[in-house]
Design an enzyme around this catalytic site. Sequence first.
Site, PDB file in Angstrom:
ATOM      1  N   ILE A 469       0.732  -1.240  -0.225  1.00  0.00           N
ATOM      2  CA  ILE A 469       0.056  -0.300  -0.123  1.00  0.00           C
ATOM      3  C   ILE A 469       0.397   1.648   0.272  1.00  0.00           C
ATOM      4  O   ILE A 469       0.873   2.209  -0.685  1.00  0.00           O
ATOM      5  CB  ILE A 469      -0.871   0.056   1.135  1.00  0.00           C
ATOM      6  N   GLY A 472       6.929   3.738   4.673  1.00  0.00           N
ATOM      7  CA  GLY A 472       6.679   4.830   5.638  1.00  0.00           C
ATOM      8  C   GLY A 472       8.144   4.883   6.374  1.00  0.00           C
ATOM      9  O   GLY A 472       8.943   3.242   5.846  1.00  0.00           O
ATOM     10  N   SER A 473       8.750   5.059   7.121  1.00  0.00           N
ATOM     11  CA  SER A 473       9.662   5.840   7.912  1.00  0.00           C
ATOM     12  C   SER A 473      10.492   4.362   8.835  1.00  0.00           C
ATOM     13  O   SER A 473      11.388   3.761   8.729  1.00  0.00           O
ATOM     14  CB  SER A 473      10.067   7.105   8.895  1.00  0.00           C
ATOM     15  N   PHE A 474       8.952   3.565   8.911  1.00  0.00           N
ATOM     16  CA  PHE A 474       8.799   2.540   9.690  1.00  0.00           C
ATOM     17  C   PHE A 474       9.430   1.664   9.476  1.00  0.00           C
ATOM     18  O   PHE A 474       9.659   0.394   9.693  1.00  0.00           O
ATOM     19  CB  PHE A 474       7.772   2.623  10.647  1.00  0.00           C
ATOM     20  N   GLY A 475       8.454   1.508   7.964  1.00  0.00           N
ATOM     21  CA  GLY A 475       8.769   0.309   7.122  1.00  0.00           C
ATOM     22  C   GLY A 475       7.764   0.022   6.300  1.00  0.00           C
ATOM     23  O   GLY A 475       7.181   1.076   5.559  1.00  0.00           O
ATOM     24  N   VAL A 477       3.966  -0.518   4.673  1.00  0.00           N
ATOM     25  CA  VAL A 477       2.410  -1.250   4.801  1.00  0.00           C
ATOM     26  C   VAL A 477       1.651  -1.743   3.512  1.00  0.00           C
ATOM     27  O   VAL A 477       1.893  -1.357   2.143  1.00  0.00           O
ATOM     28  CB  VAL A 477       1.557  -0.021   5.103  1.00  0.00           C
ATOM     29  N   ASP A 600       3.177  14.179  14.074  1.00  0.00           N
ATOM     30  CA  ASP A 600       3.679  14.311  13.052  1.00  0.00           C
ATOM     31  C   ASP A 600       1.650  14.257  11.955  1.00  0.00           C
ATOM     32  O   ASP A 600       2.012  13.205  11.301  1.00  0.00           O
ATOM     33  CB  ASP A 600       3.946  12.618  12.396  1.00  0.00           C
TER      34      ASP A 600
END
Length: 782
Positions: A469, A472-475, A477, A600
């Site tokens: 999808i 992002g900065s974390f990983g 989706v 954010d």
Amino acid sequence: MTRLLLAALLLLAAAALVSASTLAIAAGPTVCGVAADNATAYCAATNNSSYSARAVAPFIGFSQVSSGGGGFVCGLQVGGRAFFCWPTATPDQLRRVYNGPSRLSGLAVGGGHVAAYDVGERVIRWWRGGARFPAQVGGGFSSLVSGDDFTCAVETNTSAVRCWGPGGSAVQVAFLNTSVSTLAAGGSRACGVLMNTGAVLCSGSDAGAVAPRDLSDLAGLAVGDSHACGLMKPNHTAACWNIAGPTTTLYYPAFGTAFEFLVAGGNLSCGLVTTNFSLLCWSTNVFVASEVQLPAILPGVCVSDAKSCKCGVFTRSGELCSVPGNVICNRFCDVPPPPVLPPPPSPSSPPPASRRISKTWIVFAVVGAVGSFAGLCSIVYCLVFGFCSHKKVHNSVQPNIAGAADNGGTPSPYGSPNGLQSLGLFRRQLSRVMTRQRSGPSSFKEPAEEFTFAQLAAATKDFALEAKISEGSFGTVYWGNFADGREVAIKRGESRLHARKFQEKESAFRSELAFLSRLHHKHLVGFVGYCQENDERLLVYEYMKNGALYDHIHPKACAPSSSSSPVTSSWKLRITILLDASRGIDYLHSYAVPPIIHRDIKSSNILLDGSWVAHVSDFELSLMGPETEETHMSMKAAGTVGYMDPEYYGLHHLTVKSDVYSFGVVMLEVLTGKRAIFKDAEGGSPVSVVDYAVPSIVAGELNKVLDGRAPEPSAHEAEAVELVAYTALHCVRLEGKDRPAMANIVANLETAVALCKGSASAAGGLVNSSSSAGLSITSMEL
């Protein structure tokens, strides 16, 4: 004459406490009260004894509550510097209406307005009253009460009744040339105890109606829509009578039971029992009182000045008031205070030796048994879990802050053990994150589910590219579909990282997990569960079918739906989405104690479900903020360029107003269709949407910057769009102290949505007119 004057003065002094109550009756019928043991507000339905009482914001201490019998209840926070309101049907939808420097007292809720006395300024203020009530009225007042469309109070110097609002003159007329010691209101009526005779006079629809002669010189008074109740002297039992109709019916709902005070609302009345602070309620069609399942309720409002208690201090004030030094005033001067429990025996007169020895041996045996059992459990625990190793254990109740260690090289106080060494500890700590909720505002309705990595891999077809999808900065989706048909969004942290990167991922994962497991609101993204296996970290959310707001405002040119999105073609939907998101953020700011700062807020973090309802997402950077809006946290800036608060970005001063700035940028995005940072022309310099839109809004040339893809707004929509624009203008002010609170923004957006529907009066939220950064439709401070 002297005795009569003294009695009048005592009644007048006690009257100041009458309007402030620790019980309130609202529609439902529902009763809310302030618990005696912890100052938490609880609400319970009176028509269904099988339902237990529900706590309202258990992390906020309340001093008093009030309701006008309508669909909402308000509570004044301990200290009097903030009050909150909530719908009776959904008490978890709490909103902070007032948060200011002045201390309030005597909260009085009417049918659609709230009044309170500003102690510092010595004025009565109104909220949610619109133009129907004055902004403020100065003077000394007692017995502040509100009805459906009026507010009344007793002047302290003359004991005369003064009323305001559309129904105020009809209520006040019956009290002309009278002096009143106690005043109560309900529905369209008010009743007062006359100082010269002790008789009860009621005004409103039945102006001049008096109580039965047997009820004179009452010790307390409560008024409903068509009835009134009073506490009879000297036994303080309740007597009720109707104040509508040609005849008067007198009845005694709980004969022989003494009450501390009475409250009324609609056709219901309740009394707080003196002996145990339990609650008995009765209605006008069922004259027999029955108990309501609420915890023991405070017998009065805790005050800081004991000298104001003309009838003395309630003997149990020290154990009942949550603030040391505060006291509860006795309501009655005609009876002695409740008996005090005898003190323990003095050391100078010890009990017989045989009894002392037997008790000592019993205590010794119990302590020894407990100690032995605890020691045995400790040994077993060490053997099974390896807890005896010398690992440093961190409390994971507080969320970890991604990147907080970069703040000037100082490690975060919420930090965790470094690198891969934290894996074993995190498995043990994870259950605490999911179960210990004492520092958060609300626990999730259903416990979060722990998935295996294999389950999530199967749901995403092994994290196939077509299931992706966003990133992002974390990983990354992914869209997932479980065997039971549930559609979910799965955020997978990047794997195969070196130690430092893994620690950053671990911190972000634990931070978001800690918040998501505690928060629940219809406008925050729904949290389903999590997975942690080896170095895999995944979070599972409810799937938002219509994606991010960003993708509808700034669609890719090749996207097939770029021109067909209802967001693009409807001003009403755009503003409704903003309203949804503002409610989610206001929940974080107003409900959480201390507030939660998202850090954010941006259009890509506002997700839309299948019904186009907006949900705020992505809590990687969120953290608990300072207790008040006047204080800030100092830390290195984190967030997204273009949305970041200048004070936070430049001065490292973080407050809840930093989220307000970011949301102002989102509002400007929605209005203009421009990105937060964009190039005005090919090869041109980057421009912020704030610099692009604000000059035109200030100049009154909003049409120059409105999104040309949307249809020209209708007359009502034009007013709504203008209101959103001016609200955004306030949000993006350079200094945080000049920005409005999220509660004010919600109120303005509610009004804007109502305007889009063609009715400004349909707006549910009205503005806190006393806030220094408050907003209103008619008065915008540029």
